[in-house]
Enzyme design. Structure first.
Site, PDB file in Angstrom:
ATOM      1  CB  SER A  27      -7.045  11.862  11.996  1.00 22.47           C
ATOM      2  OG  SER A  27      -7.246  13.278  12.052  1.00 22.47           O
ATOM      3  CE  LYS A  28      -8.203   9.661  19.461  1.00 23.71           C
ATOM      4  NZ  LYS A  28      -7.121   9.781  20.016  1.00 23.71           N
ATOM      5  NE  ARG A  29      -6.067  16.726  11.388  1.00 29.96           N
ATOM      6  CZ  ARG A  29      -6.726  16.555  10.121  1.00 29.96           C
ATOM      7  NH1 ARG A  29      -7.416  17.374   9.375  1.00 29.96           N
ATOM      8  NH2 ARG A  29      -6.270  15.683   9.224  1.00 29.96           N
ATOM      9  CG  HIS A  30     -11.547  14.175   9.639  1.00 28.86           C
ATOM     10  ND1 HIS A  30     -10.801  13.502   9.547  1.00 28.86           N
ATOM     11  CD2 HIS A  30     -11.826  15.070   8.427  1.00 28.86           C
ATOM     12  CE1 HIS A  30      -9.763  14.036   8.575  1.00 28.86           C
ATOM     13  NE2 HIS A  30     -10.611  15.143   7.969  1.00 28.86           N
ATOM     14  N   GLY A  31     -13.558  14.677  13.983  1.00 28.63           N
ATOM     15  CA  GLY A  31     -14.789  14.463  14.667  1.00 28.63           C
ATOM     16  C   GLY A  31     -15.082  12.995  15.137  1.00 28.63           C
TER      17      GLY A  31
END
Ligand code: GLU
Length: 469
Positions: free
Chosen positions: A238-242
């Protein structure tokens, strides 16, 4: 049989790496079989679909080089066709009008859930003929009551689902619009799709879609449901992973060749080979060799591949993609050596094209300030003689090539009886603004004699100011 595959994104966001990998597998399969690749924009969800998402998807596909042979088709332009087939199913008794209100349906669902059952439409209007006049209705597909559906899946093998598990799917909402699953079926049929490659999140739709295809008398494609991509931490990507948008990888300085190579290996393998050119991927790819388990994203490996391609692709190919990064820095690359020649000497020194642009600015414009640490260490009064002499020698060269430049540096050190570093380092800081650059002969060679002399003068002024302060 000629092969046709498709990529069918819903334009509700950018093209992310999961979608890109699905598109790549689908594209590769078509290419490997000499078939066609269709691009279809599934924009029936009008509220969530946007033109900017469509543009982002097209931009991402173009950047990756995943060109389509047919399309892009837009589902919103095909409503007449969907309606025509819904009418046909109604006429043939394969679909029916359902007058159940959503409040009624909710009540049924709640009861079912309270009883621990799976919520499903109980077929209330399936065989009724007492249709109320002037009341809104949805249209439902008459799913077969008995028997089972078999999905022929290249990744998961045969998957058998009993028809008792499936209720009668709405194919047209009460506002008259066709539903997603129905549009997919009609499109896959009309577009001659022989192989459906898509994310495993669609696997629940597949038996329903197969039943509708069968009711329409359409051939059933083969399927490949691709597993999820997880982040480095094992959680769903997800976006959390950059960076998850494909274009973010462009912005961060990755080559599309590196991202494609990375994505193809994320779930597919051919022995233990890691490096695949696009031509090799096409030659070796097969749906059956895609793995079943989820794959974890590994940024280090992507960086490793990026470095590999920056170093090994023809520098003119790298230049095509690097140019964008110079534009971002407002660097006019017409104002200096060819980008390819800069890449040839800088390729070993960078992980990304963004870095490449950042450390190559001095080829195209004079730096504003010396790197403070390098200047403090190397632009000292003791360097003055070396800079003066090397400037004189460089300015006097009648041929400007790496050998002559090297010779001028060597003879300066000899005449002053100092080590090479005592000439080279001040010269490097003078010309490039920093203490890091490829070897001086090739670096200076990409600039011209006049630029080099001017920059040495600038360093001499810096030293003089330092002496006086
Ligand atoms: N439009 C769907 C999505 O973006 C894909 C549907 C399909 O491939 O059948 O998830």
């Amino acid at each position: 049989m000629s092969i046709t595959t498709r990529f069918a994104p819903s334009p509700t966001g950018y093209l992310h790496v999961g979608g890109a990998r699905t598109a790549l597998y689908s594209w590769l399969y078509a290419k490997s079989k000499g078939g066609d690749f269709v691009l279809r924009i599934e924009d029936t969800d009008i509220e969530r679909s946007t033109q900017s998402a469509i543009d982002a998807i097209l931009e991402g596909m173009a950047w990756l080089g995943l060109s389509h042979d047919k399309g892009p088709y837009y589902q919103t332009k095909r409503f007449d066709r969907y309606k025509e087939l819904i009418q046909q199913l109604l006429d043939e008794g394969k679909a029916y009008k359902c007058f159940m209100s959503s409040a009624e349906l909710d009540a049924i669902r709640e009861k079912q859930m309270a009883a621990g059952e799976k919520p499903r439409y109980p077929g209330t209007w399936r065989d009724r003929t007492d249709h109320p006049a002037d009341q809104p209705f949805a249209i439902r597909f008459k799913n077969p009551l008995a028997g089972s559906v078999t999905i022929k899946d290249h990744i998961r093998g045969d998957i058998v689902i009993s028809n008792q598990e499936l209720d009668d799917l709405i194919i047209q909402r009460s506002d008259g619009t066709p539903t997603y699953n129905f549009c997919v079926v009609v499109d896959d049929w009309d577009m001659g799709i022989t192989h459906v490659v898509r994310g495993e999140d669609h696997i629940n739709n597949t038996p329903r879609q197969i039943n509708i295809l069968q009711a329409l008398g359409a051939p059933i494609p083969e399927y490949a449901h691709v597993s999820m991509i997880l982040g480095d931490d094992g959680k769903k990507l997800s976006k959390r992973h950059g960076a998850v948008s494909v274009m973010q990888y462009r912005d961060d300085g990755y080559l599309p060749q590196a991202l494609l190579n990375y994505l193809v290996r994320l779930g597919w393998s051919h022995g233990d080979q890691e490096i695949f050119s696009v031509d090799e991927m096409i030659e070796l790819f097969d749906l059956d060799a895609i793995g079943q388990s989820a794959s974890a994203f590994n940024t280090d490996k992507l960086i490793w591949l990026n470095q590999h391609y920056i170093k090994s692709l023809p520098s003119s190919d790298v230049a095509e993609h690097a140019k964008w990064h110079f534009d971002q820095l407002d660097i006019d690359i017409n104002n200096g050596p060819s980008l390819a020649s800069v890449i040839e000497i800088q390729a070993d020194r960078v992980k990304t094209l963004k870095e490449l642009a950042e450390i190559s600015v001095y080829f195209y414009q004079e730096y504003d300030e010396f790197d403070a640490k390098a200047a403090k260490k190397h632009l000292r009064p003791v360097a003055k003689d070396a800079l003066l002499l090397v400037k004189e020698k460089l300015s006097g060269l009648s041929t400007w090539d790496p050998e002559s430049i090297q010779e001028a540096i060597n003879s300066t050190a000899e005449e002053l009886d100092v080590g090479m570093g005592k000439v080279g380092m001040p010269l490097r800081v003078a010309v490039t603004g920093s203490g890091n650059s490829p070897s001086l002969d090739v670096t200076l060679n990409l600039l011209n004699q006049q630029q080099v002399a001017q920059r040495i003068d600038k360093a001499l002024i810096y030293i003089a100011n330092r002496e006086n302060s």
